[in-house]
Design a protein around this motif. Sequence first.
Motif, PDB file in Angstrom:
ATOM      1  N   ALA A 197       0.802  -1.215   0.000  1.00 25.13           N
ATOM      2  CA  ALA A 197       0.000   0.000   0.000  1.00 25.13           C
ATOM      3  C   ALA A 197       0.832   1.261   0.000  1.00 25.13           C
ATOM      4  CB  ALA A 197      -0.940  -0.019   1.205  1.00 25.13           C
ATOM      5  N   ALA A 198       1.996   1.207   0.560  1.00 25.15           N
ATOM      6  CA  ALA A 198       2.816   2.420   0.653  1.00 25.15           C
ATOM      7  C   ALA A 198       3.408   2.811  -0.686  1.00 25.15           C
ATOM      8  CB  ALA A 198       3.929   2.215   1.675  1.00 25.15           C
ATOM      9  N   ALA A 199       3.541   1.845  -1.598  1.00 27.03           N
ATOM     10  CA  ALA A 199       4.244   2.124  -2.853  1.00 27.03           C
ATOM     11  C   ALA A 199       3.347   2.072  -4.081  1.00 27.03           C
ATOM     12  CB  ALA A 199       5.406   1.133  -3.016  1.00 27.03           C
ATOM     13  N   GLY A 200       2.083   1.676  -3.943  1.00 28.39           N
ATOM     14  CA  GLY A 200       1.202   1.601  -5.102  1.00 28.39           C
ATOM     15  C   GLY A 200       1.341   0.303  -5.864  1.00 28.39           C
ATOM     16  N   GLY A 201       0.928   0.306  -7.112  1.00 27.16           N
ATOM     17  CA  GLY A 201       0.983  -0.917  -7.902  1.00 27.16           C
ATOM     18  C   GLY A 201       0.778  -0.635  -9.375  1.00 27.16           C
ATOM     19  N   ARG A 202       0.634  -1.711 -10.151  1.00 30.20           N
ATOM     20  CA  ARG A 202       0.451  -1.598 -11.591  1.00 30.20           C
ATOM     21  C   ARG A 202      -0.554  -2.642 -12.049  1.00 30.20           C
ATOM     22  NH1 ARG A 202       5.529  -2.800 -14.597  1.00 30.20           N
ATOM     23  NH2 ARG A 202       4.473  -1.785 -16.340  1.00 30.20           N
ATOM     24  N   VAL A 203      -1.348  -2.284 -13.082  1.00 30.90           N
ATOM     25  CA  VAL A 203      -2.210  -3.243 -13.770  1.00 30.90           C
ATOM     26  C   VAL A 203      -1.720  -3.330 -15.211  1.00 30.90           C
ATOM     27  CG1 VAL A 203      -4.537  -3.797 -14.538  1.00 30.90           C
ATOM     28  CG2 VAL A 203      -4.182  -2.750 -12.300  1.00 30.90           C
ATOM     29  N   THR A 204      -1.326  -4.497 -15.633  1.00 31.20           N
ATOM     30  CA  THR A 204      -0.716  -4.659 -16.957  1.00 31.20           C
ATOM     31  C   THR A 204      -1.357  -5.829 -17.697  1.00 31.20           C
ATOM     32  OG1 THR A 204       1.008  -6.101 -16.020  1.00 31.20           O
ATOM     33  CG2 THR A 204       1.502  -3.731 -16.177  1.00 31.20           C
ATOM     34  N   VAL A 205      -1.129  -5.849 -19.000  1.00 35.49           N
ATOM     35  CA  VAL A 205      -1.491  -6.995 -19.835  1.00 35.49           C
ATOM     36  C   VAL A 205      -0.261  -7.358 -20.660  1.00 35.49           C
ATOM     37  CG1 VAL A 205      -3.924  -6.319 -19.951  1.00 35.49           C
ATOM     38  CG2 VAL A 205      -2.349  -5.554 -21.719  1.00 35.49           C
ATOM     39  N   PRO A 206      -0.151  -8.609 -21.095  1.00 35.36           N
ATOM     40  CA  PRO A 206       0.999  -8.994 -21.930  1.00 35.36           C
ATOM     41  C   PRO A 206       1.078  -8.150 -23.197  1.00 35.36           C
ATOM     42  CG  PRO A 206      -0.172 -10.940 -21.151  1.00 35.36           C
ATOM     43  CD  PRO A 206      -1.018  -9.760 -20.783  1.00 35.36           C
ATOM     44  N   GLY A 207       2.283  -7.939 -23.668  1.00 29.82           N
ATOM     45  CA  GLY A 207       2.505  -7.071 -24.825  1.00 29.82           C
ATOM     46  C   GLY A 207       1.702  -7.466 -26.042  1.00 29.82           C
ATOM     47  N   ALA A 208       1.558  -8.768 -26.311  1.00 30.74           N
ATOM     48  CA  ALA A 208       0.843  -9.212 -27.501  1.00 30.74           C
ATOM     49  C   ALA A 208      -0.647  -8.912 -27.428  1.00 30.74           C
ATOM     50  CB  ALA A 208       1.058 -10.712 -27.703  1.00 30.74           C
ATOM     51  N   GLN A 209      -1.163  -8.691 -26.213  1.00 30.51           N
ATOM     52  CA  GLN A 209      -2.596  -8.429 -26.047  1.00 30.51           C
ATOM     53  C   GLN A 209      -2.926  -6.944 -26.010  1.00 30.51           C
ATOM     54  OE1 GLN A 209      -3.713 -10.496 -22.467  1.00 30.51           O
ATOM     55  NE2 GLN A 209      -3.106 -12.499 -23.250  1.00 30.51           N
ATOM     56  N   ARG A 210      -1.926  -6.100 -25.881  1.00 29.92           N
ATOM     57  CA  ARG A 210      -2.177  -4.669 -25.689  1.00 29.92           C
ATOM     58  C   ARG A 210      -2.938  -3.998 -26.819  1.00 29.92           C
ATOM     59  NH1 ARG A 210       3.884  -3.365 -23.487  1.00 29.92           N
ATOM     60  NH2 ARG A 210       3.687  -4.499 -21.492  1.00 29.92           N
ATOM     61  N   PRO A 211      -2.744  -4.392 -28.094  1.00 33.35           N
ATOM     62  CA  PRO A 211      -3.509  -3.704 -29.151  1.00 33.35           C
ATOM     63  C   PRO A 211      -5.021  -3.925 -29.063  1.00 33.35           C
ATOM     64  CG  PRO A 211      -1.615  -4.864 -30.081  1.00 33.35           C
ATOM     65  CD  PRO A 211      -1.762  -5.331 -28.673  1.00 33.35           C
ATOM     66  N   TYR A 212      -5.449  -4.891 -28.275  1.00 28.33           N
ATOM     67  CA  TYR A 212      -6.849  -5.277 -28.282  1.00 28.33           C
ATOM     68  C   TYR A 212      -7.617  -4.817 -27.053  1.00 28.33           C
ATOM     69  CZ  TYR A 212      -4.514  -8.265 -31.611  1.00 28.33           C
ATOM     70  OH  TYR A 212      -3.726  -8.716 -32.639  1.00 28.33           O
ATOM     71  N   VAL A 213      -6.988  -4.041 -26.190  1.00 25.70           N
ATOM     72  CA  VAL A 213      -7.639  -3.683 -24.941  1.00 25.70           C
ATOM     73  C   VAL A 213      -7.168  -2.321 -24.468  1.00 25.70           C
ATOM     74  CG1 VAL A 213      -5.896  -4.772 -23.460  1.00 25.70           C
ATOM     75  CG2 VAL A 213      -8.251  -4.604 -22.660  1.00 25.70           C
ATOM     76  N   ARG A 214      -8.049  -1.623 -23.776  1.00 23.54           N
ATOM     77  CA  ARG A 214      -7.672  -0.381 -23.102  1.00 23.54           C
ATOM     78  C   ARG A 214      -8.289  -0.420 -21.709  1.00 23.54           C
ATOM     79  NH1 ARG A 214      -9.187   2.889 -26.635  1.00 23.54           N
ATOM     80  NH2 ARG A 214      -7.172   3.423 -27.535  1.00 23.54           N
TER      81      ARG A 214
END
Length: 588
Positions: free
Chosen positions: A102-119
Amino acid sequence: MESVGAVGPAKAVGSAGAATEDARDATPHRPALDAPEGTALLPNLDDDTRRCRLRPGDLDRLDVAVDRRLAACHDAADEVVNGPEDLKDLTPVRVRPTRAGAAAGGRVTVPGAQRPYVRIFVERGGRYVPLGSAGRLTAREVRQGARLAVEGRDIVRDTRRWGGDVDLTLTTAGAEPRRATLTLRMTPVLLQHDLQRAQHVFAAAPGPGAPDSGQPAEVPVHTRPPGQWREFADSLRAATRAAGLPDRELRFQAGSSRWWRDIWRQDVVEPGYVSKPTPGGTPHTLRVLLRSPNHWKSADGRRESLRRAGRLLFRDLRGPGVGVVQQYTTRRGPGVDELLNFTGNIEALPPYPGHPRGRIVYGATARRHPDPSFTRMLRAQRQQEPVVLDTSWLVAGHADETVHVVRADNARGWTLAVSDPRLALGLLREARRAGAGGQRLFADTVAPDKPTVDAFLRYEAAEGDNADAARHIEGQLKVLLRETGLRADELVRLPVLYARVDAGPGGTRRHIAFSPALANGLSLTARDYAAPAPHGPRVRGRDLFRDAAARALTANGVRVRWVENFSWAHLSLGEVHCATNALREIAP
């Protein structure tokens, strides 16, 4: 190259969305991603605010850049949630509160090959903003939880490139990073079938300057200028009214004066839809209109375009809840036939045992087939396994020319109406026995050829065109009966005469429907069928073809609504179905 619209190619449906073990066993000390409304992801290709508009001249320009630009404008093409209706097209995901990292936050990611298909959007300050490629969440968002909205940017097109899954991974920072993964799945596009009630019917109308317009090069074979539009339009209006369709839901599209003769609305688009569940129980749906992959190049090779009539989809139909998809190749093998790229060659069967979503039907052979990237896209949905018929013996080569789904009082609730040239010949012989051998076919039409019953029977005895057509149709039916489990005695046989004409290089001869193809009509409801008036031989004042078709269809509980399309469509090698299209009720 392949044209794939705004965001690149997309592919097929993967396994069901699921959280990883970390997320399922989440505690206040472990991060977790939840999908409260399910893991289905919609391709957000509609235009909820109607911001996508055609520019002056777009309907006429022979330039594929116009087609690419029109397809590239939709709600998923920008980084904005386009109002509350657009938000409904996104999939909500919750980041559950946790003290981990909680003190440092986080990230939500998707694999590189899937990135063109989602926002991914995150709610901040009461509005949704794009999370960005880094996917960073603040420490407060990790600690107190956050609301995400995930947008699908394309449909599945080719499973070799993308399987349809989107894997969201939440990683919290800190001395001991924690991870949770949630898999969303792109919903498949399903094609509508003819037993679904028509909600909106559209057909062509002559454009300005129509009498002096030239035939468009991108519509091969259909070369005769259509005529008697008013007779066609009035009878179609009467049919839709009788079926209970409001007048406002039958619309006649006027295109450009330069290509007005492209009246084939069935052949520019195959309507489909996507659907996901909602907490209220009523599925949330979007229509996905699959534009036909007809591609044309000028004789000098300097200009190319998709079939221009397809641009009317962007002008007249795209909007809230309706998107348009283009899929085509410009580098085509020798077997690709533009006539088979017409979407009258793409039909669907209703659900039946073993196939709860029904099946796609289209015509193809190794030597004559549609654009393979388009049929690959259909198969990539993995829901409606195709049935492939040999339609290569027909000039146009469309699946809708010889078979049509109609209701039936059998276990599955439907059967197939089919063209039967043997039945048609039998009715001609009946007329001859009744002393009506001198009666002319199509006597009350503008047909240039009005043979007598006797003359046509002499022609058939010499040439055998209908015997040959019957063999081809029986070959199609052998496939359909095997694949559907229907019995031959359940079929609804309709009288249609055929003739062979020169078609293609090397003196190739293929069949056309010499009399109106009665199976090539438009279902308005499961019980209302708009059929082309056959203008068959008359005995004692009655049309033998019309009576035989009406008896066969009525026996299955189908009400026939006759449409006059002899000059408007039949003489140009099409029928009511070819010249119309419908958006239908979406099944739950």
